[in-house]
Motif scaffolding. Structure first.
Motif, PDB file in Angstrom:
ATOM      1  N   VAL A  26      47.315  29.952  40.996  1.00  0.00           N
ATOM      2  CA  VAL A  26      48.173  29.368  41.858  1.00  0.00           C
ATOM      3  C   VAL A  26      47.421  28.378  42.882  1.00  0.00           C
ATOM      4  O   VAL A  26      47.914  27.303  43.358  1.00  0.00           O
ATOM      5  CB  VAL A  26      48.816  30.635  42.888  1.00  0.00           C
ATOM      6  N   LEU A  27      46.230  28.762  43.304  1.00  0.00           N
ATOM      7  CA  LEU A  27      45.292  27.887  44.060  1.00  0.00           C
ATOM      8  C   LEU A  27      45.393  26.392  43.065  1.00  0.00           C
ATOM      9  O   LEU A  27      45.438  25.287  43.898  1.00  0.00           O
ATOM     10  CB  LEU A  27      43.878  28.474  44.041  1.00  0.00           C
ATOM     11  N   ALA A  28      44.903  26.501  41.990  1.00  0.00           N
ATOM     12  CA  ALA A  28      44.806  25.293  40.967  1.00  0.00           C
ATOM     13  C   ALA A  28      46.346  24.564  40.978  1.00  0.00           C
ATOM     14  O   ALA A  28      46.326  23.121  41.064  1.00  0.00           O
ATOM     15  CB  ALA A  28      44.650  25.575  39.592  1.00  0.00           C
ATOM     16  N   PHE A  29      47.269  25.333  40.986  1.00  0.00           N
ATOM     17  CA  PHE A  29      48.730  24.730  40.873  1.00  0.00           C
ATOM     18  C   PHE A  29      49.204  23.888  41.969  1.00  0.00           C
ATOM     19  O   PHE A  29      49.293  22.869  42.123  1.00  0.00           O
ATOM     20  CB  PHE A  29      49.823  25.816  40.441  1.00  0.00           C
ATOM     21  N   TYR A  30      48.844  24.610  43.213  1.00  0.00           N
ATOM     22  CA  TYR A  30      49.365  23.988  44.367  1.00  0.00           C
ATOM     23  C   TYR A  30      48.335  22.772  44.926  1.00  0.00           C
ATOM     24  O   TYR A  30      48.562  22.120  45.508  1.00  0.00           O
ATOM     25  CB  TYR A  30      49.724  25.029  45.434  1.00  0.00           C
ATOM     26  N   ARG A  31      47.219  23.202  44.567  1.00  0.00           N
ATOM     27  CA  ARG A  31      46.092  21.969  44.967  1.00  0.00           C
ATOM     28  C   ARG A  31      45.966  20.885  44.072  1.00  0.00           C
ATOM     29  O   ARG A  31      46.371  19.710  44.579  1.00  0.00           O
ATOM     30  CB  ARG A  31      44.722  22.629  45.160  1.00  0.00           C
ATOM     31  N   ASP A  32      45.967  21.003  42.981  1.00  0.00           N
ATOM     32  CA  ASP A  32      45.638  20.182  42.089  1.00  0.00           C
ATOM     33  C   ASP A  32      47.077  19.376  41.361  1.00  0.00           C
ATOM     34  O   ASP A  32      47.085  18.200  41.109  1.00  0.00           O
ATOM     35  CB  ASP A  32      44.975  20.681  40.533  1.00  0.00           C
ATOM     36  N   ILE A  33      48.100  20.310  41.107  1.00  0.00           N
ATOM     37  CA  ILE A  33      49.564  19.623  40.659  1.00  0.00           C
ATOM     38  C   ILE A  33      50.382  19.366  41.500  1.00  0.00           C
ATOM     39  O   ILE A  33      50.852  18.083  41.686  1.00  0.00           O
ATOM     40  CB  ILE A  33      50.167  20.731  39.576  1.00  0.00           C
ATOM     41  N   VAL A  34      50.674  20.309  42.626  1.00  0.00           N
ATOM     42  CA  VAL A  34      51.586  19.699  43.804  1.00  0.00           C
ATOM     43  C   VAL A  34      51.008  18.767  44.847  1.00  0.00           C
ATOM     44  O   VAL A  34      51.444  17.830  45.167  1.00  0.00           O
ATOM     45  CB  VAL A  34      52.095  20.996  44.593  1.00  0.00           C
ATOM     46  N   GLY A  35      49.473  19.015  44.757  1.00  0.00           N
ATOM     47  CA  GLY A  35      48.952  18.218  45.626  1.00  0.00           C
ATOM     48  C   GLY A  35      48.609  18.474  46.989  1.00  0.00           C
ATOM     49  O   GLY A  35      48.399  17.534  47.989  1.00  0.00           O
ATOM     50  N   LEU A  36      48.701  19.739  47.361  1.00  0.00           N
ATOM     51  CA  LEU A  36      48.721  19.858  48.855  1.00  0.00           C
ATOM     52  C   LEU A  36      47.247  20.204  49.212  1.00  0.00           C
ATOM     53  O   LEU A  36      46.408  20.662  48.303  1.00  0.00           O
ATOM     54  CB  LEU A  36      49.444  21.352  49.037  1.00  0.00           C
ATOM     55  N   HIS A  61      52.266  25.107  57.157  1.00  0.00           N
ATOM     56  CA  HIS A  61      51.474  25.729  56.238  1.00  0.00           C
ATOM     57  C   HIS A  61      51.936  26.767  55.359  1.00  0.00           C
ATOM     58  O   HIS A  61      52.728  27.305  55.689  1.00  0.00           O
ATOM     59  CB  HIS A  61      50.270  26.129  56.908  1.00  0.00           C
ATOM     60  N   MET A  62      51.471  26.829  54.146  1.00  0.00           N
ATOM     61  CA  MET A  62      51.817  28.271  53.216  1.00  0.00           C
ATOM     62  C   MET A  62      50.546  28.749  52.999  1.00  0.00           C
ATOM     63  O   MET A  62      49.422  27.989  52.346  1.00  0.00           O
ATOM     64  CB  MET A  62      52.320  27.411  52.103  1.00  0.00           C
ATOM     65  N   LEU A 121      63.207  21.608  39.630  1.00  0.00           N
ATOM     66  CA  LEU A 121      62.525  22.707  39.691  1.00  0.00           C
ATOM     67  C   LEU A 121      61.355  23.199  38.868  1.00  0.00           C
ATOM     68  O   LEU A 121      61.691  22.621  37.306  1.00  0.00           O
ATOM     69  CB  LEU A 121      63.596  23.940  39.561  1.00  0.00           C
ATOM     70  N   PHE A 122      60.443  23.664  39.239  1.00  0.00           N
ATOM     71  CA  PHE A 122      59.244  23.934  38.306  1.00  0.00           C
ATOM     72  C   PHE A 122      58.769  25.553  38.784  1.00  0.00           C
ATOM     73  O   PHE A 122      58.961  25.611  39.947  1.00  0.00           O
ATOM     74  CB  PHE A 122      57.788  22.953  38.570  1.00  0.00           C
ATOM     75  N   GLU A 123      58.247  26.087  37.929  1.00  0.00           N
ATOM     76  CA  GLU A 123      57.735  27.306  38.164  1.00  0.00           C
ATOM     77  C   GLU A 123      56.077  27.461  38.566  1.00  0.00           C
ATOM     78  O   GLU A 123      55.527  27.093  37.623  1.00  0.00           O
ATOM     79  CB  GLU A 123      58.350  28.359  37.001  1.00  0.00           C
ATOM     80  N   ASP A 124      55.707  28.399  39.352  1.00  0.00           N
ATOM     81  CA  ASP A 124      54.471  28.480  39.908  1.00  0.00           C
ATOM     82  C   ASP A 124      53.846  29.556  38.901  1.00  0.00           C
ATOM     83  O   ASP A 124      54.777  30.178  38.197  1.00  0.00           O
ATOM     84  CB  ASP A 124      54.105  28.403  41.141  1.00  0.00           C
ATOM     85  N   PRO A 125      52.652  29.849  38.718  1.00  0.00           N
ATOM     86  CA  PRO A 125      51.965  31.048  37.943  1.00  0.00           C
ATOM     87  C   PRO A 125      52.372  32.302  38.177  1.00  0.00           C
ATOM     88  O   PRO A 125      52.225  33.345  37.521  1.00  0.00           O
ATOM     89  CB  PRO A 125      50.526  30.709  37.999  1.00  0.00           C
ATOM     90  N   ASP A 126      53.036  32.472  39.707  1.00  0.00           N
ATOM     91  CA  ASP A 126      53.751  33.889  39.808  1.00  0.00           C
ATOM     92  C   ASP A 126      55.159  33.834  39.615  1.00  0.00           C
ATOM     93  O   ASP A 126      55.614  34.863  39.819  1.00  0.00           O
ATOM     94  CB  ASP A 126      53.558  34.021  41.381  1.00  0.00           C
ATOM     95  N   GLY A 127      55.694  32.770  39.210  1.00  0.00           N
ATOM     96  CA  GLY A 127      57.211  32.848  38.800  1.00  0.00           C
ATOM     97  C   GLY A 127      57.821  32.336  39.876  1.00  0.00           C
ATOM     98  O   GLY A 127      59.143  32.326  39.841  1.00  0.00           O
ATOM     99  N   TRP A 128      57.374  32.120  40.970  1.00  0.00           N
ATOM    100  CA  TRP A 128      58.341  31.173  42.185  1.00  0.00           C
ATOM    101  C   TRP A 128      58.415  29.968  42.071  1.00  0.00           C
ATOM    102  O   TRP A 128      57.665  29.389  41.173  1.00  0.00           O
ATOM    103  CB  TRP A 128      57.472  31.524  43.673  1.00  0.00           C
ATOM    104  N   LEU A 129      59.404  29.423  42.560  1.00  0.00           N
ATOM    105  CA  LEU A 129      59.994  27.980  41.923  1.00  0.00           C
ATOM    106  C   LEU A 129      59.547  27.102  43.408  1.00  0.00           C
ATOM    107  O   LEU A 129      59.688  27.455  44.424  1.00  0.00           O
ATOM    108  CB  LEU A 129      61.416  28.083  41.787  1.00  0.00           C
ATOM    109  N   VAL A 130      59.163  25.628  42.771  1.00  0.00           N
ATOM    110  CA  VAL A 130      59.156  24.777  43.545  1.00  0.00           C
ATOM    111  C   VAL A 130      60.229  23.809  43.205  1.00  0.00           C
ATOM    112  O   VAL A 130      60.466  23.285  42.111  1.00  0.00           O
ATOM    113  CB  VAL A 130      57.660  24.084  43.178  1.00  0.00           C
ATOM    114  N   VAL A 131      60.791  23.574  44.282  1.00  0.00           N
ATOM    115  CA  VAL A 131      61.968  22.554  44.179  1.00  0.00           C
ATOM    116  C   VAL A 131      61.600  21.363  44.716  1.00  0.00           C
ATOM    117  O   VAL A 131      61.332  21.170  45.914  1.00  0.00           O
ATOM    118  CB  VAL A 131      63.484  23.128  45.059  1.00  0.00           C
TER     119      VAL A 131
END
Length: 138
Positions: A26-36, A61-62, A121-131
Motif C-alpha cells: 500500500v505504501l508503494a501504491f499510494y506513493r508511486d502510483i497514486v502519487g501522494l 491526510h491519510m 475506480l481502481f483497487e488498492d492492495p488491501d481491496g479498498w477502492l480509489v475513486v
C-alpha cells in the motif's frame, strides 16, 4: 453553504486512518502510483508501522497502519473508498494513464452513481477502492 469550519471547531488539518495488512504494497501504491506525498513514516513504533500521506497544499491526510505479527484488516467492502475529485476529464485521463502504465485495471463500481457520472475506480492492495471522479464540488 458555508465554506469555513464552525467557529467552535478551529481545525487546521484532517487525517483519516485505516489499518493495512500489506504495508509495503500500500505504501508503494499510494506513493508511486497514486502519487501522494509521504508526510511521515515509521517502522516498529510500539509495534506499529505507519505512513501518513498528504496532498500538496491541502491539510488532508491519510494514515495507513500495520500492527502485530499477523496484521488484519476489515473485510473488503465496495464502500471502503478514497474518493479523489479531479479537475475535469483531462485530469481523469492523465490519472488513469498513470494507473494503466503500472498495469492497474479499473474495477466495476458497486454503486452505479460513480459509473453514471464518469468516475473510474481502481483497487488498492488491501481491496479498498480509489475513486477518480472527474469533477469537484465548489
Amino acid at each position: 453553504m458555508s465554506s469555513s469550519w464552525p467557529a467552535h471547531l478551529d481545525v487546521g488539518a484532517v487525517r483519516f486512518a485505516r489499518p493495512t495488512a500489506n504495508y509495503e504494497e500500500v505504501l508503494a501504491f499510494y506513493r508511486d502510483i497514486v502519487g501522494l506525498r509521504v508526510l511521515a513514516q515509521w517502522r516498529n513504533h510500539s509495534g506499529y508501522d505507519g505512513v501518513v500521506f498528504g496532498l500538496p497544499g491541502a491539510p488532508v491526510h491519510m494514515e495507513l497502519l500495520q500492527f502485530g505479527e499477523s496484521p488484519r484488516i476489515p473485510e473488503r467492502d465496495p464502500e471502503n473508498q478514497l474518493v479523489l475529485y479531479l479537475k475535469g476529464p483531462e485530469a481523469l485521463a492523465a490519472a488513469c494513464k498513470r494507473f494503466a502504465d503500472d498495469g492497474q485495471t479499473p474495477v466495476e463500481a458497486a454503486n452505479p452513481y460513480w459509473t453514471d457520472h464518469g468516475a473510474v475506480l481502481f483497487e488498492d492492495p488491501d481491496g479498498w477502492l480509489v475513486v477518480l471522479a472527474p469533477w469537484t464540488f465548489e
